[in-house]
Design an enzyme around this catalytic site. Structure first.
Site, short mmCIF file in Angstrom:
data_model
loop_
_atom_site.label_atom_id
_atom_site.label_comp_id
_atom_site.label_asym_id
_atom_site.label_seq_id
_atom_site.Cartn_x
_atom_site.Cartn_y
_atom_site.Cartn_z
CE1 TYR A 297 -3.40 2.63 0.13
CE2 TYR A 297 -3.84 2.07 2.42
CZ TYR A 297 -4.14 2.79 1.29
OH TYR A 297 -5.18 3.69 1.31
CE LYS B 96 -6.43 0.97 -1.00
NZ LYS B 96 -7.16 0.71 0.26
#
Length: 203
Positions: free
Chosen positions: A144, A172
């Protein structure tokens, strides 16, 4: 005659992966029944993956037993219909490792691993943190990258090295830079997921 290609390509972490809220009772304890209802609604509406214990799910303010119980409850409700991705984020690497191991014991299908927030480590520190969490379990990992919250981005060289890990499979991206993300996706071969709702169409 060869079989027709699927309408959408296979993706390790699903095609529509929603960051799930964590419901609470008025006394501050987690409402696991409500969590199961939320998860069921999301999957019924088309999500094929859910992120539990992410920032949207109050990860900084919940503790290990609560995180594990939430993963188990969501798995019980929809684990046969959706991939359950557990957040394993902390600015303390040892703590993030414990979260990851708890998620794996609880049955999570994959992990979302964020850079250590607030501490703003070097790129070597970011890489060491993500590798330590990844190596602690036997689950596929999505990195992330959200520098607006962590205070540190995952740099190109760092990402290139992490992409060589056999279980780091996706990113992400909440950097706000879609063109750079396209280039990184092509260069590394990692799967990319939009981390900004406003940029979903662009991605």
């Amino acid at each position: 005659m060869p079989a027709a290609a699927p309408a959408t390509p296979a993706r390790t972490f699903g095609s529509v992966s929603t960051a799930m809220v964590t419901p609470f009772h008025e006394d501050g304890s987690i409402d696991l029944d409500a969590a199961q209802r939320v998860a069921t609604t999301l999957v019924d509406e088309g999500c094929d993956a859910l992120v539990v214990n992410g920032t949207t799910g109050e990860s900084p303010t919940t503790h290990q037993p609560e995180k594990d119980a939430l993963v188990r409850a969501v798995l019980e409700a929809v684990g046969d219909r959706a991939m359950i991705i557990a957040g394993a984020g902390s600015n303390d690497t040892a703590h993030a490792v414990r979260i990851a191991r708890g998620a794996e014991r609880s049955g999570a299908h994959g992990l979302l691993v964020v850079s250590p927030y607030y501490n703003r480590p070097s790129q070597a520190g970011v890489e060491a943190h993500i590798r330590a969490v990844t190596d602690a379990v036997d689950l596929p990992v999505m990195i992330y990258d959200i520098p607006g919250r962590t205070g540190v981005a995952v740099g190109d060289a760092c990402l290139d090295r992490l992409a060589e890990h056999p279980r780091i499979l996706a990113v992400k991206d909440a950097t706000g830079d879609v063109p750079a993300g396209f280039e990184r996706m092509a260069r590394t071969g990692l799967e990319y997921y939009s981390g900004d709702d406003a940029l979903n169409f662009a991605w």
